[in-house]
Design a protein around this motif. Structure first.
Motif, PDB file in Angstrom:
ATOM      1  N   ARG A  30      32.902  33.349  46.271  1.00 59.49           N
ATOM      2  CA  ARG A  30      32.316  34.511  45.621  1.00 59.49           C
ATOM      3  C   ARG A  30      33.170  35.764  45.799  1.00 59.49           C
ATOM      4  O   ARG A  30      33.680  36.040  46.886  1.00 59.49           O
ATOM      5  N   VAL A  31      33.342  36.511  44.731  1.00 61.70           N
ATOM      6  CA  VAL A  31      33.984  37.823  44.781  1.00 61.70           C
ATOM      7  C   VAL A  31      32.968  38.854  44.326  1.00 61.70           C
ATOM      8  O   VAL A  31      32.354  38.707  43.262  1.00 61.70           O
ATOM      9  N   VAL A  32      32.784  39.884  45.126  1.00 63.65           N
ATOM     10  CA  VAL A  32      31.896  40.984  44.776  1.00 63.65           C
ATOM     11  C   VAL A  32      32.736  42.226  44.531  1.00 63.65           C
ATOM     12  O   VAL A  32      33.582  42.586  45.356  1.00 63.65           O
ATOM     13  N   VAL A  33      32.519  42.862  43.391  1.00 68.80           N
ATOM     14  CA  VAL A  33      33.160  44.138  43.080  1.00 68.80           C
ATOM     15  C   VAL A  33      32.110  45.224  43.258  1.00 68.80           C
ATOM     16  O   VAL A  33      31.051  45.176  42.623  1.00 68.80           O
ATOM     17  N   THR A  47      36.981  47.214  35.056  1.00 69.61           N
ATOM     18  CA  THR A  47      38.271  46.649  34.650  1.00 69.61           C
ATOM     19  C   THR A  47      38.706  45.552  35.614  1.00 69.61           C
ATOM     20  O   THR A  47      39.157  44.475  35.198  1.00 69.61           O
ATOM     21  N   THR A  48      38.558  45.807  36.908  1.00 72.54           N
ATOM     22  CA  THR A  48      38.925  44.812  37.912  1.00 72.54           C
ATOM     23  C   THR A  48      38.063  43.568  37.783  1.00 72.54           C
ATOM     24  O   THR A  48      38.566  42.435  37.842  1.00 72.54           O
ATOM     25  N   ALA A  49      36.767  43.764  37.592  1.00 73.91           N
ATOM     26  CA  ALA A  49      35.858  42.628  37.451  1.00 73.91           C
ATOM     27  C   ALA A  49      36.191  41.796  36.218  1.00 73.91           C
ATOM     28  O   ALA A  49      36.121  40.560  36.250  1.00 73.91           O
ATOM     29  N   LEU A  56      39.266  39.628  36.995  1.00 72.24           N
ATOM     30  CA  LEU A  56      38.905  38.539  37.907  1.00 72.24           C
ATOM     31  C   LEU A  56      38.119  37.456  37.175  1.00 72.24           C
ATOM     32  O   LEU A  56      38.414  36.263  37.294  1.00 72.24           O
ATOM     33  N   ALA A  57      37.112  37.862  36.410  1.00 71.55           N
ATOM     34  CA  ALA A  57      36.267  36.898  35.710  1.00 71.55           C
ATOM     35  C   ALA A  57      37.074  36.116  34.675  1.00 71.55           C
ATOM     36  O   ALA A  57      36.911  34.893  34.539  1.00 71.55           O
ATOM     37  N   GLU A  58      37.948  36.796  33.960  1.00 67.57           N
ATOM     38  CA  GLU A  58      38.737  36.111  32.938  1.00 67.57           C
ATOM     39  C   GLU A  58      39.809  35.207  33.538  1.00 67.57           C
ATOM     40  O   GLU A  58      40.356  34.343  32.853  1.00 67.57           O
ATOM     41  N   ALA A  59      40.088  35.397  34.837  1.00 71.66           N
ATOM     42  CA  ALA A  59      41.000  34.497  35.547  1.00 71.66           C
ATOM     43  C   ALA A  59      40.257  33.289  36.114  1.00 71.66           C
ATOM     44  O   ALA A  59      40.864  32.452  36.796  1.00 71.66           O
ATOM     45  N   ASP A  63      30.911  50.199  27.530  1.00 66.34           N
ATOM     46  CA  ASP A  63      30.056  49.152  26.988  1.00 66.34           C
ATOM     47  C   ASP A  63      30.895  47.932  26.583  1.00 66.34           C
ATOM     48  O   ASP A  63      30.476  46.779  26.805  1.00 66.34           O
ATOM     49  N   TYR A  64      32.066  48.178  26.023  1.00 67.64           N
ATOM     50  CA  TYR A  64      32.985  47.086  25.686  1.00 67.64           C
ATOM     51  C   TYR A  64      33.367  46.293  26.934  1.00 67.64           C
ATOM     52  O   TYR A  64      33.374  45.045  26.923  1.00 67.64           O
ATOM     53  N   LEU A  65      33.694  46.986  28.032  1.00 70.48           N
ATOM     54  CA  LEU A  65      34.050  46.291  29.274  1.00 70.48           C
ATOM     55  C   LEU A  65      32.871  45.482  29.812  1.00 70.48           C
ATOM     56  O   LEU A  65      33.054  44.350  30.288  1.00 70.48           O
ATOM     57  N   LEU A  66      31.668  46.048  29.750  1.00 68.74           N
ATOM     58  CA  LEU A  66      30.485  45.317  30.213  1.00 68.74           C
ATOM     59  C   LEU A  66      30.285  44.040  29.395  1.00 68.74           C
ATOM     60  O   LEU A  66      29.991  42.972  29.954  1.00 68.74           O
ATOM     61  N   GLN A  67      30.424  44.135  28.091  1.00 72.11           N
ATOM     62  CA  GLN A  67      30.270  42.950  27.248  1.00 72.11           C
ATOM     63  C   GLN A  67      31.355  41.919  27.541  1.00 72.11           C
ATOM     64  O   GLN A  67      31.083  40.710  27.591  1.00 72.11           O
ATOM     65  N   ARG A  68      32.559  42.392  27.748  1.00 69.01           N
ATOM     66  CA  ARG A  68      33.667  41.474  28.045  1.00 69.01           C
ATOM     67  C   ARG A  68      33.458  40.779  29.394  1.00 69.01           C
ATOM     68  O   ARG A  68      33.751  39.580  29.540  1.00 69.01           O
ATOM     69  N   LEU A  69      32.931  41.511  30.369  1.00 68.79           N
ATOM     70  CA  LEU A  69      32.637  40.932  31.679  1.00 68.79           C
ATOM     71  C   LEU A  69      31.584  39.841  31.570  1.00 68.79           C
ATOM     72  O   LEU A  69      31.744  38.737  32.111  1.00 68.79           O
ATOM     73  N   ARG A  70      30.506  40.134  30.875  1.00 69.73           N
ATOM     74  CA  ARG A  70      29.432  39.142  30.742  1.00 69.73           C
ATOM     75  C   ARG A  70      29.912  37.914  29.975  1.00 69.73           C
ATOM     76  O   ARG A  70      29.548  36.784  30.307  1.00 69.73           O
TER      77      ARG A  70
END
Length: 319
Positions: free
Chosen positions: A6-9, A18-20, A23-26, A137-144
């Motif tokens: 687990r990684v917590v940001v 941006t960091t999250a 990480l998630a896309e990796a 909002d774009y970053l939040l959508q991309r993270l999810r």
């Protein structure tokens, strides 16, 4: 999610999100924990790419240039809120242009006729402007979309974010208490958002260390007017006197703003220290903590470069 993977940001401002995302896309299981989603200070940013009174210069140059590359690519997609815009940075003194500006597309010294009254020098260039509510909002959508999750709560310490193999601290001003880091201080900023009377170019004055800034950034139907930089102040309450000063300064440069309708006030506290902190440390319990905070007024400008360094630091530690 097992603690060993687990990684917590910590933090949901532009640095944390941006960091999250990276990480998630990796392929890393990521959870963002923050008391404000998205972070209020990032929401309040103007935001124009440009290293703004931040150190260390060599690292800032690297982080900033990498972020610039990515913002230029994002500008191809209107859904990101990023757009490439031409405009002028001017000075009332005979100032040399900032080094970073000279490398930007369309850079050239301004003719005297292009400058407002009272200004002696200026430079035109094209740079990314970022509409922060849209962009966050774009970053939040991309993270999810990448499988990342978000938990909204206030932490008493970084230990409260665990258990996790890695904690990435992007808590901004919250790092004063969470680290703790007594060298971190707030610089209060305020912007006024108005309807756009037809502006397409940005304008920014090089005001040096003055707490009274002068800039306006058009974002389609709105314009963000700035601003203030009050060292040591962290209040997020709107200041009517400061807002009136912002409006007066901007209207003097661009009279069309006089009739613009005020939509909102955006206030944030820039997390400022002597140097941006992007570094890793191993805790006694084995948890890896990677810090990414203290960006001052350059959080957006450095966001992608710093996030990539966080990933590099994490890979450099054996688990």
């Amino acid at each position: 999610m097992a603690a060993e993977e687990r990684v917590v940001v910590v933090g949901a401002g532009v640095a944390g999100l941006t960091t999250a995302v990276l990480l998630a896309e990796a392929g890393t299981p990521v959870r963002v924990i923050a008391d404000q989603v998205p972070g209020a200070t990032s929401l309040a940013a103007g935001a124009m790419w440009g290293p703004y009174l931040v150190e260390p210069k060599d690292k800032v140059d690297q982080w900033g240039q990498r972020s610039l590359e990515i913002f230029r690519a994002l500008a191809d997609d209107p859904a990101t809120g990023v757009h490439l815009t031409s405009g002028i940075e001017a000075s009332r003194e005979a100032e040399a242009p900032p080094e970073w500006a000279t490398t930007l597309p369309g850079f050239r010294p301004c003719e005297v006729t292009e400058l407002p009254a009272g200004f002696t020098s200026g430079y035109r260039f094209t740079v990314p402007l970022i509409d922060m509510p849209v962009y966050l909002d774009y970053l939040l959508q991309r993270l999810r979309a990448a499988g990342g999750t978000i938990e909204q709560r206030k932490l008493a310490s970084l230990d409260d974010a665990g258990p996790a193999a890695t904690i990435v601290n992007c808590s901004g001003l919250g790092s004063r208490a969470l680290v703790p880091d007594p060298g971190l201080r707030p610089i209060r900023g305020q912007h006024v958002v108005v309807t756009n009377p037809g502006l397409t170019d940005f304008f920014s004055e090089d005001t040096g260390s003055s707490p009274d800034l002068l800039c306006f950034y058009p974002h389609g139907g709105t314009v963000v007017l700035g601003g203030t930089a009050v060292d040591g102040e962290s209040s997020l309450e709107a200041d009517d006197k400061a807002a009136a000063g912002i409006l007066a300064r901007c209207t003097e440069i661009e009279p069309r703003l006089a009739g613009a309708h005020i939509l909102e006030h955006r206030i944030g506290a820039r997390p400022t220290r002597s140097a941006v902190r992007v570094e890793a440390e191993r805790c006694v319990d084995g948890t890896l903590v990677v810090h990414n905070y203290g960006h001052g007024g350059a959080g957006v400008t450095l966001s992608w470069g710093c996030a990539e360094e966080v990933l590099d630091l994490r890979r450099g530690f054996a688990f």
